[in-house]
Write a protein that holds these residues in place. Structure first.
Motif, short mmCIF file in Angstrom:
data_model
loop_
_atom_site.label_atom_id
_atom_site.label_comp_id
_atom_site.label_asym_id
_atom_site.label_seq_id
_atom_site.Cartn_x
_atom_site.Cartn_y
_atom_site.Cartn_z
N ALA A 148 0.64 19.47 1.62
CA ALA A 148 0.31 20.13 3.16
C ALA A 148 -0.03 18.83 4.10
CB ALA A 148 -0.99 21.06 3.25
N ALA A 149 0.23 17.77 3.67
CA ALA A 149 -0.16 16.55 4.49
C ALA A 149 0.95 16.08 5.33
CB ALA A 149 -0.77 15.41 3.74
N GLN A 150 2.08 16.82 5.34
CA GLN A 150 3.24 16.54 6.05
C GLN A 150 3.84 17.92 6.53
OE1 GLN A 150 6.29 14.19 4.25
NE2 GLN A 150 6.48 15.53 2.48
N GLY A 188 10.03 17.00 25.10
CA GLY A 188 11.12 17.94 24.81
C GLY A 188 12.74 17.40 24.75
N ALA A 189 12.53 15.98 24.43
CA ALA A 189 13.96 15.09 23.98
C ALA A 189 14.12 15.66 22.56
CB ALA A 189 13.57 13.81 23.98
N ILE A 190 13.47 16.23 21.71
CA ILE A 190 13.93 16.72 20.29
C ILE A 190 13.26 18.25 20.22
CG2 ILE A 190 14.12 14.48 19.36
CD1 ILE A 190 11.01 15.00 18.24
N ASP A 191 13.81 18.94 19.33
CA ASP A 191 13.54 20.24 19.19
C ASP A 191 12.24 20.55 18.33
OD1 ASP A 191 15.54 21.71 21.01
OD2 ASP A 191 17.00 20.44 19.59
N ALA A 192 12.23 19.54 17.12
CA ALA A 192 11.22 19.89 16.27
C ALA A 192 10.82 18.36 15.80
CB ALA A 192 11.86 20.53 15.22
N TRP A 193 9.80 18.15 15.12
CA TRP A 193 9.53 16.77 14.71
C TRP A 193 8.78 16.90 13.36
CZ3 TRP A 193 4.10 14.50 16.52
CH2 TRP A 193 4.15 13.17 16.10
N VAL A 194 9.23 16.03 12.40
CA VAL A 194 8.80 16.02 10.97
C VAL A 194 7.90 14.81 10.88
CG1 VAL A 194 9.33 16.57 8.69
CG2 VAL A 194 11.09 17.23 10.44
N VAL A 195 6.78 15.21 10.47
CA VAL A 195 5.72 13.95 10.55
C VAL A 195 4.73 14.20 9.21
CG1 VAL A 195 4.06 14.86 12.34
CG2 VAL A 195 4.57 12.31 12.13
N TRP A 196 3.87 13.04 9.12
CA TRP A 196 2.85 13.13 8.30
C TRP A 196 1.36 12.72 8.98
CZ3 TRP A 196 6.63 9.72 8.79
CH2 TRP A 196 6.16 8.27 8.98
N ASP A 197 0.50 13.19 8.17
CA ASP A 197 -0.97 12.83 8.34
C ASP A 197 -1.37 11.36 8.37
OD1 ASP A 197 -2.36 15.13 9.30
OD2 ASP A 197 -2.52 15.57 6.85
N GLY A 255 8.71 10.22 3.68
CA GLY A 255 8.62 11.57 3.13
C GLY A 255 8.88 12.84 3.87
N ALA A 256 8.61 12.75 5.24
CA ALA A 256 9.23 13.57 6.13
C ALA A 256 10.75 13.99 6.17
CB ALA A 256 8.92 13.24 7.66
N HIS A 257 11.62 12.72 5.92
CA HIS A 257 12.79 12.73 5.72
C HIS A 257 13.40 13.79 4.62
CE1 HIS A 257 16.98 10.27 6.17
NE2 HIS A 257 17.17 11.57 6.05
N TYR A 258 12.74 13.60 3.43
CA TYR A 258 13.02 14.41 2.31
C TYR A 258 12.43 15.93 2.52
CZ TYR A 258 13.15 16.43 -2.42
OH TYR A 258 13.23 17.25 -3.52
N ALA A 297 0.88 -1.11 -0.13
CA ALA A 297 0.19 -0.10 0.11
C ALA A 297 0.91 1.24 0.08
CB ALA A 297 -1.20 0.03 1.15
N ASP A 298 0.42 2.36 -0.02
CA ASP A 298 0.90 3.67 -0.38
C ASP A 298 2.16 3.78 0.75
OD1 ASP A 298 -1.42 3.95 1.40
OD2 ASP A 298 -0.91 6.13 1.45
N VAL A 299 3.25 4.42 0.11
CA VAL A 299 4.30 4.65 0.74
C VAL A 299 4.73 6.06 0.09
CG1 VAL A 299 5.30 2.44 1.54
CG2 VAL A 299 6.23 3.33 -0.89
N ALA A 300 5.28 6.74 1.08
CA ALA A 300 5.79 8.28 0.51
C ALA A 300 6.86 7.94 -0.69
CB ALA A 300 6.58 8.92 1.70
#
Length: 321
Positions: free
Chosen positions: A115-117, A181-190, A145-148, A87-90
């Motif tokens: 806009a979904a990540q 608070g273990a990370i300063d920012a988080w990159v994630v998807w819906d 996808g968040a990595h890219y 099934a779908d992968v980024a």
């Protein structure tokens, strides 16, 4: 750091162990092994409604279902012949599989959903611009996808991954690390993005708009695609119908998915509103960004070799249905 699609998460290892040493799918085999993620909305709809069980029955085929935490271990299972269909992968994930020598066929693509990540920071964070990410610890799922998105966003600010401290985390682990608070920012998807927005005090630093188009792909092993184009034809047709239904019936779709995902219907509806769910055939015209993504990962020394991202076969809907 190089990558060869090695599994690093205990959950992914457990999934592969549960799959076992499944034999290769051949004509006459009665099961199609389908891998998916929680964010694989359309496959989850079909699974929940029992659609593929009904539609594949005339072909003498039934689906078996295997859930993964993210796209990277999912495509490794496909590469190891433990799955037939993914099934779908980024859009980022196939390039890692291709670099590992996986024999993949692109079955379909969802139209872009930039806009979904997004890159999230806490509401009171001093991080105001992409340039402020320099020196910060940032969590994201490897090869997602968040990595890219992170690579492209950093590049826009004149930075690279060398300028930040990466933390490779599954969505669940990323959420926990972000909230304590273990990370300063988080990159994630819906839908994880929408859940964080509705349940925590967060701020979107940047989403993919104008940075990364975020297209999602459905893939099969080339062996399976060659043997059972008829099965793939049915799956493709039902995915396209499911995508149309989700967009035309947002509340009904949210009500269906909420108990499966374990999040409230309003959050599901918000997440679904940002995804296109427009399933279309994979073609060279629509997968052109794949080479750009592959080159970006190679430049960061995250792929072991330079690849031709457009070299994999493309499935033609209707050819075997």
């Amino acid at each position: 750091m190089t990558s060869s699609l090695s599994l690093t998460r205990r959950g992914a290892l457990g999934t592969l162990a549960a799959l076992g040493a499944a034999s290769a799918f051949a004509q006459g085999t009665s099961t199609v092994r389908i891998g998916y993620q929680k964010s694989s909305t359309l496959i989850v709809v079909l699974k929940t409604q029992g659609t593929l069980e009904r539609q594949l029955a005339p072909l003498g085929v039934k689906p078996s279902w295997h859930e993964f935490t993210s796209g990277l271990p999912l495509l490794e299972a496909l590469n190891l012949d433990n799955l037939d269909f993914s099934a779908d992968v980024a859009d980022t994930v196939p390039v890692f599989a291709q670099a590992a020598g996986a024999q993949l066929t692109f079955v379909a693509q969802e139209a872009p959903s930039p806009a979904a990540q997004a890159i999230l920071v806490r509401e009171d964070s001093p991080i105001k611009t992409l340039a402020d990410l320099k020196g910060k610890k940032i969590g994201f799922a490897k090869a997602a996808g968040a990595h890219y998105l992170l690579i492209a966003a950093l590049d826009k600010a004149g930075l690279s991954l060398k300028d930040i401290e990466p933390a490779y985390l599954t969505p669940a682990d990323g959420r926990a690390a972000f909230e304590k608070g273990a990370i300063d920012a988080w990159v994630v998807w819906d839908p994880f993005l929408a859940a964080a927005q509705r349940q925590s005090k967060v701020r979107v630093l940047a989403d993919g708009t104008g940075i990364a188009s975020y297209q999602r792909y459905y893939l099969a092993s080339t062996k399976f695609a060659t043997a059972r184009a008829d099965v793939l034809g049915v799956i493709y047709a039902e995915l396209a119908k499911a995508g149309q239904w989700v967009k035309a019936n947002p509340k009904d779709a949210a009500a269906l998915l909420a108990p499966v995902w374990g999040i409230d219907a309003a959050t599901v509806e918000q997440a679904n509103a940002r995804r296109s769910y427009a399933v279309r055939p994979a073609s060279l015209d629509v997968i052109g960004e794949q080479q750009k993504i592959a080159d970006a990962f190679f430049a960061e020394k995250l792929l072991p070799r330079k690849i031709d991202a457009l070299a994999s076969p493309l499935f033609k809907p209707g050819a075997g249905a």
